[in-house]
Structure formats: C-alpha cells, structure tokens
Write a protein that holds these residues in place. Structure first.
Motif, mmCIF file in Angstrom:
data_model
loop_
_atom_site.group_PDB
_atom_site.id
_atom_site.type_symbol
_atom_site.label_atom_id
_atom_site.label_comp_id
_atom_site.label_asym_id
_atom_site.label_seq_id
_atom_site.Cartn_x
_atom_site.Cartn_y
_atom_site.Cartn_z
ATOM 1 N N LEU C 40 0.832 -1.211 0.000
ATOM 2 C CA LEU C 40 0.000 0.000 0.000
ATOM 3 C C LEU C 40 0.866 1.260 0.000
ATOM 4 O O LEU C 40 0.571 2.231 -0.691
ATOM 5 C CB LEU C 40 -0.917 0.006 1.228
ATOM 6 C CG LEU C 40 -2.072 -0.996 1.214
ATOM 7 C CD1 LEU C 40 -2.711 -1.086 2.595
ATOM 8 C CD2 LEU C 40 -3.117 -0.600 0.176
ATOM 9 N N LEU C 41 1.958 1.219 0.779
ATOM 10 C CA LEU C 41 2.846 2.382 0.853
ATOM 11 C C LEU C 41 3.476 2.657 -0.512
ATOM 12 O O LEU C 41 3.529 3.802 -0.970
ATOM 13 C CB LEU C 41 3.932 2.133 1.895
ATOM 14 C CG LEU C 41 4.993 3.223 2.011
ATOM 15 C CD1 LEU C 41 4.384 4.500 2.555
ATOM 16 C CD2 LEU C 41 6.144 2.773 2.902
ATOM 17 N N LEU C 42 3.950 1.591 -1.169
ATOM 18 C CA LEU C 42 4.567 1.765 -2.488
ATOM 19 C C LEU C 42 3.541 2.310 -3.483
ATOM 20 O O LEU C 42 3.863 3.137 -4.338
ATOM 21 C CB LEU C 42 5.154 0.441 -2.985
ATOM 22 C CG LEU C 42 6.365 -0.050 -2.184
ATOM 23 C CD1 LEU C 42 6.822 -1.424 -2.670
ATOM 24 C CD2 LEU C 42 7.515 0.949 -2.270
ATOM 25 N N ILE C 57 -8.280 4.844 -0.769
ATOM 26 C CA ILE C 57 -9.655 4.400 -0.513
ATOM 27 C C ILE C 57 -9.637 3.163 0.378
ATOM 28 O O ILE C 57 -10.382 3.056 1.351
ATOM 29 C CB ILE C 57 -10.388 4.113 -1.843
ATOM 30 C CG1 ILE C 57 -10.648 5.427 -2.577
ATOM 31 C CG2 ILE C 57 -11.693 3.376 -1.592
ATOM 32 C CD1 ILE C 57 -11.140 5.251 -3.994
ATOM 33 N N TYR C 58 -8.745 2.242 0.054
ATOM 34 C CA TYR C 58 -8.621 1.030 0.861
ATOM 35 C C TYR C 58 -8.373 1.386 2.323
ATOM 36 O O TYR C 58 -9.047 0.914 3.241
ATOM 37 C CB TYR C 58 -7.473 0.162 0.330
ATOM 38 C CG TYR C 58 -7.237 -1.059 1.174
ATOM 39 C CD1 TYR C 58 -7.903 -2.243 0.901
ATOM 40 C CD2 TYR C 58 -6.373 -1.014 2.266
ATOM 41 C CE1 TYR C 58 -7.717 -3.354 1.701
ATOM 42 C CE2 TYR C 58 -6.180 -2.112 3.067
ATOM 43 C CZ TYR C 58 -6.848 -3.277 2.779
ATOM 44 O OH TYR C 58 -6.673 -4.372 3.581
ATOM 45 N N ILE C 59 -7.373 2.252 2.536
ATOM 46 C CA ILE C 59 -6.995 2.622 3.902
ATOM 47 C C ILE C 59 -8.158 3.316 4.611
ATOM 48 O O ILE C 59 -8.470 3.044 5.767
ATOM 49 C CB ILE C 59 -5.737 3.524 3.873
ATOM 50 C CG1 ILE C 59 -4.525 2.699 3.436
ATOM 51 C CG2 ILE C 59 -5.481 4.153 5.230
ATOM 52 C CD1 ILE C 59 -3.329 3.528 3.041
ATOM 53 N N TYR C 60 -8.830 4.186 3.864
ATOM 54 C CA TYR C 60 -9.956 4.927 4.438
ATOM 55 C C TYR C 60 -11.055 3.978 4.898
ATOM 56 O O TYR C 60 -11.572 4.097 6.007
ATOM 57 C CB TYR C 60 -10.478 5.899 3.380
ATOM 58 C CG TYR C 60 -11.685 6.682 3.801
ATOM 59 C CD1 TYR C 60 -11.583 7.650 4.788
ATOM 60 C CD2 TYR C 60 -12.919 6.449 3.211
ATOM 61 C CE1 TYR C 60 -12.690 8.365 5.183
ATOM 62 C CE2 TYR C 60 -14.028 7.167 3.591
ATOM 63 C CZ TYR C 60 -13.910 8.125 4.579
ATOM 64 O OH TYR C 60 -15.006 8.836 4.969
ATOM 65 N N VAL C 61 -11.400 3.009 4.055
ATOM 66 C CA VAL C 61 -12.483 2.088 4.392
ATOM 67 C C VAL C 61 -12.098 1.204 5.582
ATOM 68 O O VAL C 61 -12.867 1.028 6.523
ATOM 69 C CB VAL C 61 -12.850 1.217 3.164
ATOM 70 C CG1 VAL C 61 -13.753 0.065 3.571
ATOM 71 C CG2 VAL C 61 -13.513 2.070 2.098
ATOM 72 N N PHE C 62 -10.874 0.683 5.564
ATOM 73 C CA PHE C 62 -10.518 -0.267 6.618
ATOM 74 C C PHE C 62 -10.210 0.414 7.939
ATOM 75 O O PHE C 62 -10.297 -0.198 8.989
ATOM 76 C CB PHE C 62 -9.367 -1.173 6.166
ATOM 77 C CG PHE C 62 -9.864 -2.343 5.378
ATOM 78 C CD1 PHE C 62 -10.149 -3.545 5.992
ATOM 79 C CD2 PHE C 62 -10.112 -2.219 4.019
ATOM 80 C CE1 PHE C 62 -10.656 -4.614 5.277
ATOM 81 C CE2 PHE C 62 -10.610 -3.285 3.290
ATOM 82 C CZ PHE C 62 -10.882 -4.484 3.916
#
Lengths: 231, 250, 231
Positions: C40-42, C57-62
């Motif tokens: 995710l960082l990369l 978006i992934y980070i926001y949702v989880f």
C-alpha cells in the motif's frame, strides 16, 4: 436492495444508539483522560502510580475482555449489593448501554491520558516564561497561553481517539446492546443475507467516521490559522 | 566530460525560476570558469540559494539554459547524474547521514555512485578526513561531533567524489561563532589549491580575501558583479551599498 | 461475592492452552499485514494517481469501520455468494481461523501503511538532497537513506499497532475460535465467575503486551545507536 426494505428504520434507530453511546462515552473519556493525565503529572507518588497502572491495564487488555468484565462483573457486584438489603432478589441486570459506554470510555481514556499529558508537557516553556515575564498571573497564563497551546498539540491524536470510540461501540453488541450490529444479526435471521446486512453496518460506521474526520479537520484548520507561515 | 580549457565550467543564460506565482530567479546570466572562486551575497529571500541549487538541479529551472561542463541540464536523468558527479555541495545544515558513521558517510556515495571498491573508498575517505584535520573521528556518528566538525566532514564528503566544482550554501550560518573559523580555514585551503567554488555566504572577510568575483543578488536578480576591491569600495548600485551598509555597520 | 483463587489456578492452564492460537493469529496476520502495508505504501508513493487513490480508498475504508464488522463480513457475509463457496479460497474462508487471519491482516495492513508513511515523511528532506548532490539514484536513496531512517522513526508507532493487533485477536472468539479469550468465555459461561477468569486472563494479556514493548524497545535501542552523543 429489496431485502433491505423494512429494515431501514431498525438501522436508523441502531445508528441513533451508536451516536448516543458515542456522545456519552466521549464525555466520560475526556474526564478519564484528564484525571489520568493529572494523576501522572502530579507530585504525589501514589497518584502517579495509580495513573500509571490505569494506562498499563487498559492499554494492555483486549477491549472485549474489559467490556465483558464490566458487564458481568458489575451485574454480580450489584446483585450482591442489593441482596444485602433484600435477600429475595436473585439477579440484578445491568444495562449493556452503560456497562459498554463506561468500558470503552475507560479504554480510550487510557490513551487520552497520554495525549493530554504529552500536550501539557509539549507547551513551549518559553511561552510560559514570556507570559510570566509580561506580568500575567498564573491563572491568566494557564487559560490564555497554556490551554490554547495544549489544545493545538492534542487535537490530532484526540481525533484518532474519537474514531476509536465510534468503532469500539460495535463491540457493545457482544453484550446485547441493540445497536446496528445487533440489528444486522436480527435481519440476517429473517432474510439470510449476512453480507448485505453487515455491509450496511460498515457503511453506517464509515459515515460516522467521515463526519468525525471532517469535523476534526475543520477545527484543526481553524486552530492552525496562526501557525501557517507567510510562504 | 573532457577538459576544455577555454570552455566555461558553468554557463547560465536567461535562467528564471518560479515557485508558484513567486519568481525566485529573474533572467540570470552567469559564467564561471575553471578555478574561479565566486561569492554570492544578498539579503534573505534574494534567490542566492535557489541560484546554486539550480546548478546541480536540486531545483529545476523553468526558463533559460544551464550548461555544466558542456552538459545542458534538462530532464534527462543520465545528464543530471553526470552533472551531480562533477558538482559537490555543502549545505547550511550539514545533512550528514545520521545513521552512518563518519567514515561510512564519506564512503557510501563513492561505492554506490563511483563504484569505487570498499578498500580504496576507505583510503580516499581517510585522506580527506586528514585534510579537514579530524581523522580521529572516523568511527563516530555525526551527532557526536560539534557543528564545526560536522561541517568539515560534509566538505570532506563532497571532496571524496573528486568534484570539479563545489557549491557552498551558507556553510557557516548554522554554526556557533567560535566554530566558523575552522570551517572557513578549510575553505580557504581549498581555494588556495585552485578548486572552483561558488559560495553563498555572509562572511564578508572571507569574501574579501578569497573571492575572485562577488555577485550581489536582490529579488531574484543579479544586481552587481565585481572584484572584491570594487565591490566593497566602489559599489555601483544603490541597493548594493545599502546592503553593505546594513551588514558592515557594526 | 468473593475471589476464588482455586478457580484461577484451575482455569489459567485451560486458557493458556489457547495461547498458541492467539500467537498464531498475531504472528501470521502481523507479518502478512506488514507485507500488505508495504505494498500500500509503495502504491501511495508510486506517483501514479490511480494506484495512490486505490490505496487511499482502501486505507480509508478499513480504518473507518470497526474490525468486528470486518470479521463478520468475511466470516458470515462472504459465504452468501455461491462464487465464493465455489472458489479456491473456500478452503480458507470456511475455516474461522482463516477468516480471522484474513480480517486481521486486511485491517492491520491499512493502519501500518499509514505508520510507515509517517516514517517516510519524517525523514529529513535535506538528507535526500545531500544524497542527490552526491549523485545517488532514487533507488539508492530509498535503500540507504529513507528505509533505515524511516524504520527507526516508525518503530514506536508500529509497536503500538502490534499491541492493538494482539488485542484484536481476542475478537476471534466471536466467530467460535478457541483462542485464550474464547476459552475464557466458555469457562465463564460454565462457572459464572467473570472476575476470576477475566481478570487473570487480562493479566496474561498485559504480560504479553509488556513483552512486546520490551522487545521493540530493545530493537529501537539498537536502531538508535546513532542518536546517542556518548558511546
């Protein structure tokens, strides 16, 4: 989406309960956090120890254990207490709302303790000295210099604590609080659509998180208007 | 890169640089020949640092042409790498790698960029540490050194890459007064050996004794270029004399 | 109401039988989560806006939804779809342990990715400029400057996240897994002695937490040797 017909109002009232738990636990969390920070910063050794124990215990124990312990434990304690006066009583029920609210406030309050403590220590000693040198009284210094500076340091982590609180409300469904998770469970037994029902719960929480995040961002922007450089 | 004695090392022609709406450099023309020692001065925000940071493309210029030893600076990565191999830089805040020992700070770029074998890189590093007179600090970490020592290490680190030019970006501004001279001494030694140098500094004593040419900048423009004698004694421009009055007043 | 020490001595060994499962949940989802976090960082640092957005978006949702909801969506929700039941992943997803590990991995990956990003952003820009001025390539700067310094910067926050993950493993008990908390809940259901059982288990978790802190503390000390003025 037809399966959701007839469940919307249940979800709505579940969300209202989430909001109620959030507001109640937020107030308690701030009180616990300030008390914890005051204890840790005090000169009294015993108070320091109690403050230290508070953070170690609640940061090192799974949330679900704290909730279960507070719920079942307080029920037993209350029953014993009531039985002293009226031996006829078999069992006293503790409302899951309050057991859960106090539990998550205690947990997040232990994190807030460190935030408030750090913010207090993070205030630039130069500002305090300058205020004293200008002849401001200790009380004036506290309210006009220390509190505003502390607030700015504490706000970003405090926003995260609020997000933790809102998400921890979901755990209270384990002890039977009729919030959105509980609604979903009921809806599933009727409709047999677990994915749909839990996704709705997820979206409700995402909505709450978004509101909190945007609010904190707004306050931060307002609070930082004095620190944005000319360039 | 070939050594062409008549070709200038640095040529800047009509160079402009913008940060958003703010114009940091306006139409800069500058030619620097091999062995020249140039001091750039001017009030803060006048574009001095931006000027030298464009030379090794830490900043990208927006207009005009910059040519370093025959290579024009464009977006071509290979060209930028080639230029950076020949141009050393010393920063105001030292920028030593905090997690590496002093000797490792001096070896790492030699090994990675110049592909120098480890043993040779160490010898070169020790050689330059001796030149800046702190070989005994080789195994320490940067934080264990004084500011003056750190800046001397930073100069040695730049020298290890055998650059043709060294850029100094206010190398003594972050130092306590008692440490400024130890760094200036090293710079004077370098100048005496014929190193091509461009130095942004407020040290007017250094400028007067070392510089071949002094450049005065204000609001992104080169206002005046002159030899130290002319610059200090007969400044042509009003802004130059106002600036000199300001810094030489006390 | 009394504290029955015998019951503690009886139930502790039973609960500790679940230690292996707790440890497995922690280690497997912890390492997979770290890999996910790096990916995710990369993506966020890639400079490609679609990868960046996807990761955000992934980070926001989880991070915006409760981990309990995520566990329930995966364990109860996914089997709603025939495609899931027919897929190769079914062997993992029909096991509660597989579901718990998947949920914990997806969740911790989102948090850790933000922690790592904080470390990367914390690296002094001047050092990267010095690297550029010395002719180091982007890859060399990433390997020799950014990674070691960002690791050191991110470590304290990362150790807190590992502790959060440990506490989240206790939620596996909500989907029938017999980890330490799951066993404790069974014992409490039988004996109705929440104090003895939950408090002694809380102490086990606290010791585990302190051990994790100690371990990371040592590692941090090792990575910080360059920040001490004296040898």
């Amino acid at each position: 989406m037809d399966v959701l017909n007839g469940w919307w109002d249940d979800y709505f009232w579940g969300a209202v309960i989430v909001a109620k738990v959030f507001i109640a636990s937020l107030s308690l969390m701030i009180i616990f956090g300030l008390l914890g920070a005051a204890a840790k910063l005090s000169d009294n050794r015993l108070a320091q120890k109690i403050g230290g124990a508070y953070t170690v215990i609640f940061r090192g124990t799974p949330e679900i254990l704290v909730i279960l312990l507070l719920y079942f434990g307080s029920a037993i304690a209350l029953t014993a207490l009531v039985q002293l006066f009226n031996p006829e009583v078999r069992f006293v029920d503790v409302p899951p709302f309050w057991a859960g609210t106090i539990a998550i406030a205690l947990i997040v309050g232990s994190y807030a303790t460190e935030t408030f403590r750090g913010a207090f220590l993070g205030v630039n000693p130069g500002s305090i000295e300058a205020a004293r040198a200008l002849g401001m009284s200790p009380l004036q210094t506290f309210f006009y210099i220390r509190i505003p500076e502390m607030w700015r340091i504490a706000l970003p982590p405090f926003g995260n604590h609020m997000l933790s609180l809102i998400k921890d409300t979901a755990l209270i469904s384990i002890i039977g609080l009729n919030e959105t998770m509980f609604v979903a469970k009921q809806a599933i037994t009727v409709t047999g659509k677990p994915f749909t029902m839990y996704i709705v719960v997820g979206l409700i929480y995402l909505g709450f998180s978004t509101i909190i995040t945007l609010t904190v961002m707004g306050i931060e922007k307002y609070g930082n208007r004095t620190t944005v450089g000319a360039q | 890169m070939s050594d062409n004695p008549t070709r200038p090392l640095i040529e800047m022609a009509a160079v402009s640089k913008f940060f958003g709406d703010f114009q940091a450099l306006r139409n800069i023309d500058l030619v620097v020949h091999k062995g020249e020692r140039i001091v750039v001065c001017g009030p803060s925000g006048s574009g001095k640092s931006t000027l030298i940071r464009c030379i090794n493309r830490l900043e990208k210029h927006n207009e005009g042409i910059i040519t370093i030893d025959g290579i024009e600076l464009t977006d071509k990565v290979a060209d930028i790498d080639a230029v950076r191999r020949e141009v050393g830089m010393v920063f105001q805040s030292f920028n030593l790698f905090p997690h590496m020992s002093i000797i490792k700070n001096l070896m790492i770029a030699q090994q990675l960029v110049r592909k120098t074998p480890k043993k040779e890189a160490r010898e070169i590093a020790m050689h330059y540490l001796q030149r800046v007179k702190i070989p005994e600090q080789a195994e320490k970490y940067p934080i264990q050194l004084s500011g003056g020592q750190q800046q001397r290490v930073a100069i040695a680190r730049a020298l290890c890459m055998k650059p043709k030019i060294i850029l100094f970006d206010e190398p003594t501004s972050a130092l306590d007064p008692e440490m400024i001279n130890e760094v200036l001494d090293v710079m004077v030694d370098l100048a005496d050996e014929g190193m091509t140098m461009i130095c942004v500094t407020h040290e007017m004593g250094f400028a007067r004794s070392v510089a071949d040419r002094i450049i005065f900048m204000d609001e992104g423009e080169i206002i005046e270029q002159a030899s130290p004698a002319d610059f200090f004694d007969n400044p042509e421009n009003e802004r130059t004399s106002a600036f000199l009055d300001q810094i030489l007043k006390h | 109401m009394s504290f029955d020490l015998n019951l503690v001595l009886e139930s502790l060994p039973q609960m500790l039988a679940g230690f292996g499962i707790t440890l497995k949940l922690l280690l497997v989802s912890g390492s997979l989560g770290l890999v996910l976090a790096i990916v995710l960082l990369l993506m966020r640092m890639s400079g490609k806006f679609y990868l960046d957005w996807l990761a955000q978006i992934y980070i926001y949702v989880f991070r915006g939804t409760p981990i309990l909801v995520q566990i329930f969506i995966i364990y109860y929700g996914l089997p709603q779809f025939e495609a899931v039941r027919d897929s190769v992943f079914w062997s993992i997803l029909r096991e509660p342990t597989g579901c718990a590990i998947l949920a914990l991995t997806l969740n911790t990956g989102a948090y850790v990715s933000e922690i790592l990003r904080g470390g990367v952003l914390g690296v002094d820009k001047g050092l990267l400029e010095a690297g550029s001025a010395l002719g180091m390539s982007a890859r060399h700067k990433l390997i020799y400057i950014t990674t070691p310094l960002a690791t050191r910067l991110a470590l304290p926050a990362y150790s807190n996240d590992v502790i959060s993950l440990l506490k989240s493993t206790a939620l596996a008990s909500t989907i029938t897994i017999a980890d330490m908390t799951g066993i404790a809940r069974t014992i409490v259901a039988d004996t109705y002695a929440p104090y003895e059982v939950f408090i002694s288990l809380a102490i086990v978790y606290m010791i585990f937490t302190l051990a994790i802190q100690k371990l990371f503390g040592l590692f941090e000390r090792y990575l910080s040797r360059h920040t001490r003025r004296e040898d």
